[in-house]
Design a protein around this motif. Sequence first.
Motif, short mmCIF file in Angstrom:
data_model
loop_
_atom_site.label_atom_id
_atom_site.label_comp_id
_atom_site.label_asym_id
_atom_site.label_seq_id
_atom_site.Cartn_x
_atom_site.Cartn_y
_atom_site.Cartn_z
N SER A 1 0.83 -1.21 0.00
CA SER A 1 0.00 0.00 0.00
C SER A 1 0.87 1.26 0.00
CB SER A 1 -0.95 0.00 1.20
OG SER A 1 -0.21 0.09 2.39
N VAL A 2 1.98 1.23 0.75
CA VAL A 2 2.89 2.37 0.78
C VAL A 2 3.51 2.59 -0.61
CG1 VAL A 2 5.13 3.17 1.64
CG2 VAL A 2 3.42 2.27 3.23
N VAL B 1 1.42 6.48 -7.03
CA VAL B 1 0.29 7.35 -7.39
C VAL B 1 0.66 8.82 -7.19
CG1 VAL B 1 -2.05 8.03 -6.71
CG2 VAL B 1 -1.47 5.61 -6.98
N MET B 2 1.33 9.13 -6.06
CA MET B 2 1.73 10.51 -5.80
C MET B 2 2.70 11.01 -6.87
SD MET B 2 2.25 10.63 -1.69
CE MET B 2 1.63 12.17 -1.05
N LEU B 3 3.67 10.17 -7.23
CA LEU B 3 4.63 10.54 -8.27
C LEU B 3 3.91 10.79 -9.59
CD1 LEU B 3 7.62 8.14 -7.59
CD2 LEU B 3 7.64 10.62 -7.42
N PHE B 4 2.93 9.92 -9.91
CA PHE B 4 2.17 10.05 -11.16
C PHE B 4 1.41 11.38 -11.17
CE2 PHE B 4 -1.46 8.90 -13.96
CZ PHE B 4 -0.72 8.60 -15.08
N ILE B 5 0.72 11.68 -10.05
CA ILE B 5 -0.04 12.93 -9.94
C ILE B 5 0.91 14.13 -10.04
CG2 ILE B 5 -1.40 14.35 -8.34
CD1 ILE B 5 -2.61 11.68 -7.31
N PHE B 6 2.07 14.03 -9.37
CA PHE B 6 3.05 15.12 -9.40
C PHE B 6 3.54 15.35 -10.82
CE2 PHE B 6 7.47 16.63 -9.11
CZ PHE B 6 7.25 17.81 -8.43
N LYS B 7 3.78 14.24 -11.56
CA LYS B 7 4.23 14.36 -12.95
C LYS B 7 3.18 15.08 -13.79
CE LYS B 7 7.55 11.20 -14.91
NZ LYS B 7 7.76 10.01 -15.73
#
Length: 55
Positions: free
Chosen positions: A12-13, A19-25
């Motif tokens: 999960s981590v 997901v955070m990296l994808f959103i940030f990109k």
Amino acid sequence: MVKIILVSSLISVVVTIIVMLFIFKIFAGLITNVISETEKKILAVIDNKISKDKF
């Protein structure tokens, strides 16, 4: 039993980080696009002023 909990929390981590990296990109791409569009507009305005001054 403890191993399963550790593995699931680790997964999960990792998923959360991905997901955070994808959103940030995506956000970085959007911001870059906005900045480049703004730069183009500013450069176009400057070019218009220079060409008006010349003639």
